[in-house]
Design an enzyme around this catalytic site. Structure first.
Site, PDB file in Angstrom:
ATOM      1  N   CYS A 359      -6.840 -46.044   3.570  1.00 60.73           N
ATOM      2  CA  CYS A 359      -7.432 -45.563   2.315  1.00 60.73           C
ATOM      3  C   CYS A 359      -8.372 -46.574   1.669  1.00 60.73           C
ATOM      4  CB  CYS A 359      -6.339 -45.132   1.347  1.00 60.73           C
ATOM      5  SG  CYS A 359      -5.219 -46.452   0.811  1.00 60.73           S
ATOM      6  N   HIS A 405      -2.362 -45.961  -3.020  1.00 58.38           N
ATOM      7  CA  HIS A 405      -3.403 -45.132  -2.410  1.00 58.38           C
ATOM      8  C   HIS A 405      -4.660 -45.148  -3.271  1.00 58.38           C
ATOM      9  CE1 HIS A 405      -4.708 -42.268   0.568  1.00 58.38           C
ATOM     10  NE2 HIS A 405      -5.082 -41.403  -0.367  1.00 58.38           N
ATOM     11  N   HIS A 417     -10.819 -38.950   0.841  1.00 55.63           N
ATOM     12  CA  HIS A 417      -9.978 -40.123   1.071  1.00 55.63           C
ATOM     13  C   HIS A 417      -9.423 -40.131   2.480  1.00 55.63           C
ATOM     14  CE1 HIS A 417      -5.987 -37.864   0.050  1.00 55.63           C
ATOM     15  NE2 HIS A 417      -6.935 -36.982   0.216  1.00 55.63           N
TER      16      HIS A 417
END
Length: 442
Positions: A359, A405, A417
């Protein structure tokens, strides 16, 4: 003037936006998309062909990890009982240290009833009594801090932002004298809460954070090394703690809620303090200089989207420069550029937009094509650029941060993402998980 409650991540230091109107002590405008909040721990450095927006974390790009670098507790917990109010107690202690609060450790009492009263109070009730000595801003934006309790004669010396915390000193004619950060002065009482009203709010404004201190940390489904591994978290990433236990903390990651050993994390509390007028002016100047430099670099950047060392790829991609036009913002160009990599794989520790990235590696590599250097850490990404006041005010290109994240906002309530090994790089609703912060680079 009071706002509908919103969840904001509380930062370690506060900052501000400019004052809007003479004689107004609370800025309650919540509709401005450009409204930004203070940054925490930002370090800007202009080097060569890039703009570095954070030095909070180093890269973590190794795809193969040594077995002895993946750690968790060696002790198996067979029976664990959560400590009563441990999480909120630790949040309060950190707030007290930062604000200089001197709050009694126990419920005061006098005479023969003292011992009996203390015994009757639960840990939660004792904690609530301590919260009553705090002053918490409860506005849409900020309330001015003045050197005297008067809008006419009091000079503005700082700002106390929404959900930020100070220590109550005294009350004078509808004003609270407080101490918060480097600021000591007066705020209008109508824009703050203290006493009973501060009890519940105080439990929300501080976020307990676990910072990973080992190269790669296992997050398990339960508080035991016998429980299955849900996911891996790299060093220096920051996870939101929802529960503290004996030797373990419960955290949230992309794969869900799990447990990590306290042996390999450092616990702290994020919250917002007041910012002095001098601190605000210095911060705004530094942010504007870095933003202008990054903007200039992005406009002249002609770097190809091909990743060095990726090997051959059957799909061709447009360069970042092709998305940078006079009619669109740089943030929109970032969002458009990032979306062409949807469908490519997720690789833990990776930074390749074509062959696989995690991420933070995805966000880092997208922004690198616009001349901006970001850390390879979702936790550190929460301190880059300038903070945006909630997801409702996000613009394309903004970085949306979650516990463990991070993604890039593309508009329409969505993010792009690198989600997980199962789904790869994808587009999701930005509110699919609790948003901790939104950061703006351009």
């Amino acid at each position: 003037m009071r706002k509908t409650r919103m969840q904001l991540i509380a930062m370690g230091v506060a900052a501000a936006v400019t004052v809007g109107g003479a004689g107004i002590d609370a800025n309650a405008s919540a509709s401005k998309v450009t409204t930004v909040l203070p940054s925490a721990g930002i370090s800007y450095a202009l080097t060569g062909d890039s703009v570095s927006l954070s030095n909070l974390a180093g890269d973590n790009t190794d795809d193969k990890l040594a077995e002895n670098d993946i750690q968790d507790s060696a002790v198996t917990i067979t029976e664990t009982t959560p400590l009563a109010s441990t999480l909120q107690e630790n949040i309060l202690n950190d707030i007290q240290k930062a604000t200089g609060a001197t709050i009694p450790a126990e419920e005061p009492g006098t005479g023969e009833d003292t011992e009996e009263s203390e015994e009757e109070l639960t840990d939660e009730q004792k904690e609530e009594e301590r919260f009553k000595s705090l002053v918490i801003a409860n506005v849409n934006d900020y309330v001015n801090v003045r050197d005297n309790p008067s809008e006419d004669d009091g000079e503005i010396i700082g700002k106390l932002y929404d959900d930020s915390v100070g220590t109550f000193i005294e009350e004078t004619d509808g004003w609270y004298k407080i101490k918060s950060g480097r600021v000591e002065g007066y705020v209008k009482a109508e824009y703050c809460v203290t006493g009973e009203d501060a009890v519940e709010l105080a439990k929300e404004v501080g976020k307990r954070i676990a910072t990973v201190t080992t190269t790669t940390l296992k997050v398990r489904s339960g508080p035991s090394t016998d429980d299955e591994v849900l996911g891996l978290v790299p060093i220096e990433d920051e996870l939101v703690v929802t529960e503290e236990m004996d030797g373990w903390v419960k955290v949230s990651i992309e794969e869900g809620e799990g447990y990590v050993s306290m042996d390999y994390v450092e616990l702290s509390t994020e919250f917002v303090e007041a910012e002095s007028k001098e601190e605000e002016e210095a911060r705004l100047k530094k942010e504007e200089e870095a933003r202008q430099a990054a903007l200039a670099q992005a406009k002249k950047n002609t770097k190809s989207s091909s990743d060095k060392g990726d090997g051959s790829s059957s799909k061709s991609y447009n360069s970042a420069a092709s998305y940078t036009t006079q009619s669109s913002s740089i943030g929109s160009a970032v969002a458009s550029y990032a979306q062409q990599f949807v469908g490519n794989p997720y690789v833990y520790g990776g930074t390749s937009l074509t062959n696989g990235a995690d991420c933070s590696g995805f966000v880092m590599s997208v922004y690198a094509n616009f001349g901006v250097s970001l850390p390879h850490s979702s936790g550190a990404d929460r301190s880059v650029g300038a903070a945006v006041d909630g997801l409702a005010n996000a613009q394309p290109g903004d970085i949306v941060c979650y516990s463990g994240h991070v993604g890039i906002y593309i508009g329409g309530g969505n993010i792009v993402h690198a989600s997980s090994a199962k789904t790869g790089i994808k587009i999701s609703n930005a509110s699919y998980r609790q948003v901790l912060s939104v950061r703006r680079i351009f």
